[in-house]
Write an enzyme that holds these catalytic residues in place. Structure first.
Site, PDB file in Angstrom:
ATOM      1  N   LYS A  98       6.838  22.799 -15.011  1.00  0.00           N
ATOM      2  CA  LYS A  98       5.931  21.701 -14.673  1.00  0.00           C
ATOM      3  C   LYS A  98       5.626  21.698 -13.179  1.00  0.00           C
ATOM      4  O   LYS A  98       4.477  21.478 -12.772  1.00  0.00           O
ATOM      5  CB  LYS A  98       6.523  20.362 -15.089  1.00  0.00           C
TER       6      LYS A  98
ATOM      7  N   GLU B 165       9.081  17.290 -25.778  1.00  0.00           N
ATOM      8  CA  GLU B 165       8.399  17.785 -24.582  1.00  0.00           C
ATOM      9  C   GLU B 165       8.953  19.139 -24.143  1.00  0.00           C
ATOM     10  O   GLU B 165       8.225  19.965 -23.595  1.00  0.00           O
ATOM     11  CB  GLU B 165       8.541  16.774 -23.438  1.00  0.00           C
TER      12      GLU B 165
ATOM     13  N   HIS C 258      -0.755  16.552 -26.803  1.00  0.00           N
ATOM     14  CA  HIS C 258      -0.892  15.135 -26.475  1.00  0.00           C
ATOM     15  C   HIS C 258      -2.193  14.502 -26.969  1.00  0.00           C
ATOM     16  O   HIS C 258      -2.241  13.288 -27.166  1.00  0.00           O
ATOM     17  CB  HIS C 258      -0.788  14.932 -24.962  1.00  0.00           C
TER      18      HIS C 258
ATOM     19  N   HIS D 119      -1.133  11.434 -28.721  1.00  0.00           N
ATOM     20  CA  HIS D 119      -1.350  10.095 -28.160  1.00  0.00           C
ATOM     21  C   HIS D 119      -2.056   9.189 -29.162  1.00  0.00           C
ATOM     22  O   HIS D 119      -1.754   7.998 -29.257  1.00  0.00           O
ATOM     23  CB  HIS D 119      -2.191  10.192 -26.884  1.00  0.00           C
TER      24      HIS D 119
ATOM     25  N   ARG E 209       0.810  -1.235   0.000  1.00  0.00           N
ATOM     26  CA  ARG E 209       0.000   0.000   0.000  1.00  0.00           C
ATOM     27  C   ARG E 209       0.843   1.285   0.000  1.00  0.00           C
ATOM     28  O   ARG E 209       0.361   2.339   0.355  1.00  0.00           O
ATOM     29  CB  ARG E 209      -0.979   0.010   1.177  1.00  0.00           C
TER      30      ARG E 209
END
Length: 358
Positions: free
Chosen positions: A225, A185, A246, A250, A121
């Protein structure tokens, strides 16, 4: 050393950028983590280059390092590989007090990040990106994921690292295509920010220029970013701006079935979406040519025959970022001035058919 600090409501971490940092990994990680077991995860391209070096300095700093290697390539971003890595960690008796370090490119960061997010977890995680694409984009922001069949990044989690260590010297072992891919990018991010960042991009006219300015390109990309992520960690608002290029990119990348790299698809997608908005008189005239010129200067593709395929529109319409029957398309009104247009899914085909290619 350049340090970019990412401050979020529940976490703060630093991104460190300097040539030669791989040799300082032991002391840098020791400042962040107490002695523990570390799963050092790399693909079989990066492992022979850097894994032993990083293991040695971590071991010297008091850590117990277990090296795990998976097959390079997007195909390894799968539940099967994720389970195999978790199985190896369990066999080596990793517990919640231990950690995972991703040493490699974007696939490694995504895969090892989700491994850290889900093993028991959630255990501690550090990013050590070795590709330009990972150094300027995917290592920061907490997105981790694997693919399911042909659907990219559909199973994942937002899981921020404790530290990001960037050594631009690792770029020296990249092929020119892999180096240039990451620059796709960078141009996207510089176009969003504008100002001095875009002025720097205007001086980059060959792959060698990317290498020369790599530390600054990484620092500026990550700073932008980080500022966006800090304002919107889970992509419910302004973080959507990072999807510039994108949406179509994509779709083309998926249809190319491995023939296009991610940064190449972003280049194609950016030019395509700006062609749409410029032709619709929603963007400054000439902006598409500016972007096309900056991508082309280093050899990135700016168009692709797949753009004429009806399958592109189908992929875009079914994009996983489709929300409540609308798709938010990111574009620029001018360099440094991003905007978002919400288009109903049923209208997306007619809107993009203004033109998605020259």
């Amino acid at each position: 050393m350049t340090t970019v600090t990412v401050s979020l409501p529940d976490k703060q971490y630093d991104v460190l950028i300097e040539r030669g940092l791989l040799d300082q990994t032991g002391q840098l990680v020791a400042k962040q983590w107490s002695p523990r077991k570390i799963a050092l995860v790399s693909d079989d391209n990066v492992a022979p280059l850097y894994q032993a070096q990083v293991k040695d300095v971590l071991t010297a700093a008091g850590f117990e390092v277990h090296c795990y290697v998976f097959a390079a390539g997007e195909a390894s971003k799968s539940l099967t590989v994720l389970a195999n890595l978790a199985r190896q960690m369990a066999a080596d008796a990793f517990n919640r007090d231990d950690g995972v370090i991703a040493l490699g490119g974007g696939v490694t960061g995504d895969l090892a990040g989700l491994l850290a997010a889900t093993y028991m977890r959630g255990i501690a995680f550090i990013q050590m990106p070795t590709s330009l694409l990972a150094q300027v984009d995917s290592s920061v922001g907490g997105k981790t994921a694997v693919d399911l069949d042909s659907i990219k990044n559909i199973i994942g989690a937002f899981y921020e690292p404790d530290l990001v260590i960037i050594d631009p010297n690792t770029l020296q072992t990249l092929t020119q295509r892999d180096l240039v891919e990451g620059y796709g990018e960078i141009v996207k991010t510089a176009a969003l920010e504008g100002g001095e960042f875009w002025q720097l991009i205007e001086t980059i006219n060959a792959p060698a220029d990317i290498m020369t300015h790599a530390p600054e390109l990484s620092a500026r990309s990550i700073h932008y970013k980080a500022s966006v992520v800090m304002a919107d960690e889970t992509e419910s608002g302004s973080r959507q701006l990072l999807n510039f290029g994108h949406t179509i990119g994509h779709a083309v990348e998926a249809l190319a079935d491995g023939a296009l790299r991610h940064g190449e698809a972003v280049s194609i997608g950016t030019v395509a979406i700006m062609t749409v908005f410029e032709n619709a008189d929603l963007a400054e005239k000439g902006i598409t040519a500016q972007l096309r010129d900056r991508f082309s200067a280093v050899g990135l593709p700016v168009t692709d025959p797949l753009l004429t395929s009806p399958k592109v529109l189908t992929k875009v319409k079914n994009d996983k970022k489709n929300r409540h029957g609308h798709l938010n398309l990111v574009y620029l009104t001018a360099i440094g001035k991003p905007a978002i247009k919400s288009v109903p899914s049923d209208d997306i085909a007619s809107f993009l058919q203004l033109t998605t290619h020259d």
